[in-house]
Design an enzyme around this catalytic site. Structure first.
Site, PDB file in Angstrom:
ATOM      1  N   HIS A 122       0.821  -1.216   0.000  1.00  8.93           N
ATOM      2  CA  HIS A 122       0.000   0.000   0.000  1.00  8.93           C
ATOM      3  C   HIS A 122       0.852   1.262   0.000  1.00  8.93           C
ATOM      4  O   HIS A 122       2.016   1.256   0.426  1.00  8.93           O
ATOM      5  CB  HIS A 122      -0.915   0.007   1.225  1.00  8.93           C
ATOM      6  CG  HIS A 122      -0.162  -0.026   2.521  1.00  8.93           C
ATOM      7  ND1 HIS A 122       0.404   1.091   3.090  1.00  8.93           N
ATOM      8  CD2 HIS A 122       0.135  -1.051   3.357  1.00  8.93           C
ATOM      9  CE1 HIS A 122       1.006   0.768   4.214  1.00  8.93           C
ATOM     10  NE2 HIS A 122       0.867  -0.538   4.401  1.00  8.93           N
TER      11      HIS A 122
ATOM     12  N   GLU B 201       2.076   5.023   1.233  1.00  6.12           N
ATOM     13  CA  GLU B 201       2.429   5.481   2.578  1.00  6.12           C
ATOM     14  C   GLU B 201       1.173   5.775   3.396  1.00  6.12           C
ATOM     15  O   GLU B 201       0.284   6.505   2.958  1.00  6.12           O
ATOM     16  CB  GLU B 201       3.280   6.744   2.505  1.00  6.12           C
ATOM     17  CG  GLU B 201       3.712   7.257   3.885  1.00  6.12           C
ATOM     18  CD  GLU B 201       4.289   8.656   3.833  1.00  6.12           C
ATOM     19  OE1 GLU B 201       5.509   8.799   4.032  1.00  6.12           O
ATOM     20  OE2 GLU B 201       3.514   9.615   3.590  1.00  6.12           O
TER      21      GLU B 201
ATOM     22  N   ASN C 204       2.916   5.296   8.750  1.00  2.96           N
ATOM     23  CA  ASN C 204       4.223   5.182   8.098  1.00  2.96           C
ATOM     24  C   ASN C 204       4.937   6.533   8.160  1.00  2.96           C
ATOM     25  O   ASN C 204       6.121   6.617   8.485  1.00  2.96           O
ATOM     26  CB  ASN C 204       4.081   4.788   6.634  1.00  2.96           C
ATOM     27  CG  ASN C 204       3.616   3.365   6.411  1.00  2.96           C
ATOM     28  OD1 ASN C 204       2.903   3.097   5.465  1.00  2.96           O
ATOM     29  ND2 ASN C 204       4.019   2.447   7.276  1.00  2.96           N
TER      30      ASN C 204
ATOM     31  N   ARG D  71      -5.939   1.043   4.227  1.00  5.34           N
ATOM     32  CA  ARG D  71      -4.801   1.590   3.480  1.00  5.34           C
ATOM     33  C   ARG D  71      -4.499   0.747   2.239  1.00  5.34           C
ATOM     34  O   ARG D  71      -4.085   1.281   1.207  1.00  5.34           O
ATOM     35  CB  ARG D  71      -3.580   1.725   4.376  1.00  5.34           C
ATOM     36  CG  ARG D  71      -3.088   0.452   5.062  1.00  5.34           C
ATOM     37  CD  ARG D  71      -2.054   0.813   6.127  1.00  5.34           C
ATOM     38  NE  ARG D  71      -1.421  -0.318   6.778  1.00  5.34           N
ATOM     39  CZ  ARG D  71      -1.913  -0.947   7.839  1.00  5.34           C
ATOM     40  NH1 ARG D  71      -3.080  -0.576   8.339  1.00  5.34           N
ATOM     41  NH2 ARG D  71      -1.254  -1.956   8.401  1.00  5.34           N
TER      42      ARG D  71
ATOM     43  N   GLU E 102      -1.546  -7.033   7.347  1.00  7.05           N
ATOM     44  CA  GLU E 102      -0.176  -6.873   7.831  1.00  7.05           C
ATOM     45  C   GLU E 102       0.082  -7.815   9.006  1.00  7.05           C
ATOM     46  O   GLU E 102      -0.857  -8.304   9.656  1.00  7.05           O
ATOM     47  CB  GLU E 102       0.034  -5.411   8.262  1.00  7.05           C
ATOM     48  CG  GLU E 102       1.380  -5.077   8.885  1.00  7.05           C
ATOM     49  CD  GLU E 102       2.563  -5.328   7.973  1.00  7.05           C
ATOM     50  OE1 GLU E 102       2.811  -6.518   7.677  1.00  7.05           O
ATOM     51  OE2 GLU E 102       3.233  -4.364   7.588  1.00  7.05           O
TER      52      GLU E 102
ATOM     53  N   LYS F  46       8.798   3.936  16.199  1.00  2.00           N
ATOM     54  CA  LYS F  46       9.892   2.977  16.060  1.00  2.00           C
ATOM     55  C   LYS F  46      11.206   3.510  16.615  1.00  2.00           C
ATOM     56  O   LYS F  46      11.968   2.781  17.256  1.00  2.00           O
ATOM     57  CB  LYS F  46      10.047   2.591  14.583  1.00  2.00           C
ATOM     58  CG  LYS F  46       8.846   1.858  14.014  1.00  2.00           C
ATOM     59  CD  LYS F  46       8.962   1.644  12.515  1.00  2.00           C
ATOM     60  CE  LYS F  46       7.688   1.020  11.959  1.00  2.00           C
ATOM     61  NZ  LYS F  46       7.716   0.888  10.491  1.00  2.00           N
TER      62      LYS F  46
ATOM     63  N   HIS G 296       0.352  -5.606   2.251  1.00  2.00           N
ATOM     64  CA  HIS G 296       1.199  -4.991   3.270  1.00  2.00           C
ATOM     65  C   HIS G 296       2.611  -5.572   3.239  1.00  2.00           C
ATOM     66  O   HIS G 296       2.843  -6.654   2.696  1.00  2.00           O
ATOM     67  CB  HIS G 296       0.567  -5.208   4.645  1.00  2.00           C
ATOM     68  CG  HIS G 296      -0.842  -4.732   4.703  1.00  2.00           C
ATOM     69  ND1 HIS G 296      -1.201  -3.486   5.161  1.00  2.00           N
ATOM     70  CD2 HIS G 296      -2.004  -5.340   4.328  1.00  2.00           C
ATOM     71  CE1 HIS G 296      -2.510  -3.341   5.063  1.00  2.00           C
ATOM     72  NE2 HIS G 296      -3.024  -4.451   4.570  1.00  2.00           N
TER      73      HIS G 296
ATOM     74  N   ASN H  25       4.596  -7.108   5.324  1.00  2.00           N
ATOM     75  CA  ASN H  25       4.917  -8.438   5.834  1.00  2.00           C
ATOM     76  C   ASN H  25       4.087  -9.550   5.221  1.00  2.00           C
ATOM     77  O   ASN H  25       4.590 -10.660   5.042  1.00  2.00           O
ATOM     78  CB  ASN H  25       4.815  -8.453   7.360  1.00  2.00           C
ATOM     79  CG  ASN H  25       6.001  -7.782   8.014  1.00  2.00           C
ATOM     80  OD1 ASN H  25       7.121  -8.269   7.930  1.00  2.00           O
ATOM     81  ND2 ASN H  25       5.762  -6.636   8.642  1.00  2.00           N
TER      82      ASN H  25
END
Length: 248
Positions: free
Chosen positions: A9, A11, A15, A60, A87, A98, A183, A185
Site C-alpha cells: 500500500h 504510505e 508510516n 490503506r 499486515e 519505532k 502490506h 509483511n
C-alpha cells in the site's frame, strides 16, 4: 506466461509518523494516495490488464487498490478481500514510534520484532479494545489465526501461504494476470515462499510503499523472473529508507 503484481500500500499516516501499525486500520497519507495513483498510471502504461484483484481487510490497502484500478479504468473487476493478507500483527507495539522503541529497547531488539522470522512482539491483552477479538471485522471469522494478539513473520507466512496455494495460484492460472495490494509483511511472506528465501535471509527484504513488484511464471508455475517497475536507483533509496525506520 503468468504474471502477478504485488504492491505494498501507499504510505499511511502512521508510516509517515514512523509508528508500528499492524492491524490498526490507519488510512493513507497524501503522499500515499499519490503513490497509489502513480502505480496505477505506471501499470497501465506498461500494458498490464487485470481481471481480478486481491487485498486485505485494512483500508490503506483497499484505498491503494481502488486508486490503482481507477487509474487503469478497471474499477469493474472483482476484488477479493481476505484477512490473510493483513499486515503482520505488531501486538503491543502498535501505535508506538519505532525510533523511540529503539532508544528504549535497542536496535537489535527492534530489528527482531520488525524483521526476524520467528520473534513476535509483545502481545495485546484480551481486553485491549484494539485486539481483533474485539473488532467487528473479525468477529465472525472462525479460522485459526484470524484474531491474533501478536504475530511473528512465521505466523504471517503460515496464514498466507495456504491461501496463496489454494486460492491465488488457481486464480492466476485462470486469469493470466492478477494484482495484489497488501502490506509489507504479508507480501514478504508470499515472496519468501515464491523465491524460497531462507528464514535468516528474509530479514534483509524491505519493500517500499507504492512500488509494483512483478513476478512472472511459466505454465508449471515455476518462477521465471521478478522485478520492480520504476527507476532502479530510486527504488533502492526507498528500500533503504524502509530498512532505516528501525534505527537511531
Amino acid at each position: 506466461m503468468y504474471k502477478i503484481v504485488l504492491i505494498r500500500h501507499g504510505e499511511s499516516q502512521w508510516n509517515k509518523e514512523n509508528r508500528f501499525t499492524g492491524w490498526t486500520d490507519v488510512d493513507l497519507s497524501d503522499k500515499g494516495r499519490q503513490e497509489a495513483k502513480d502505480a496505477g498510471i505506471l501499470l497501465k502504461k506498461e500494458g498490464f490488464f487485470f481481471k481480478v484483484a486481491y487485498t486485505s481487510y485494512l483500508k490503506r490497502a483497499i484505498h491503494t487498490l481502488n486508486s490503482i484500478l481507477e487509474e487503469m479504468d478497471l474499477m469493474w473487476i472483482p476484488v477479493l478481500k481476505t484477512w490473510r493478507l493483513n499486515e503482520k500483527h505488531y501486538g503491543n507495539l502498535q501505535g508506538l514510534n519505532k525510533t523511540e522503541m529503539v532508544e528504549k529497547h535497542g536496535e537489535q531488539q527492534v530489528l527482531l520484532w520488525r524483521r526476524s522470522y520467528d520473534v513476535p512482539p509483545p502481545p495485546l491483552t484480551d481486553n485491549d479494545p484494539t485486539n481483533p477479538k474485539n473488532d467487528v471485522k473479525y468477529s465472525n471469522i472462525t479460522e485459526a489465526g484470524a484474531q491474533p494478539a501478536t504475530e511473528s513473520l512465521k505466523d504471517t507466512v503460515n496464514r498466507i501461504v495456504p491461501y496463496w496455494e489454494e486460492e491465488m495460484v488457481p486464480t492466476l492460472k485462470k486469469n493470466k494476470q492478477v494484482l495484489v495490494a497488501a502490506h509489507g509483511n504479508s507480501l514478504r511472506g508470499i515472496i519468501k515462499h515464491i523465491k524460497n528465501i531462507g528464514d535468516a535471509d528474509i530479514i534483509s527484504l524491505n519493500l517500499p510503499t507504492g512500488i509494483p513488484y512483478v513476478f512472472e511464471f511459466d505454465e508449471n508455475m515455476q518462477l521465471q523472473a521478478d522485478y520492480f517497475l520504476g527507476d532502479a536507483e530510486e527504488i533502492k533509496k526507498l528500500m533503504d529508507a524502509v530498512a532505516n525506520q528501525g534505527k537511531k
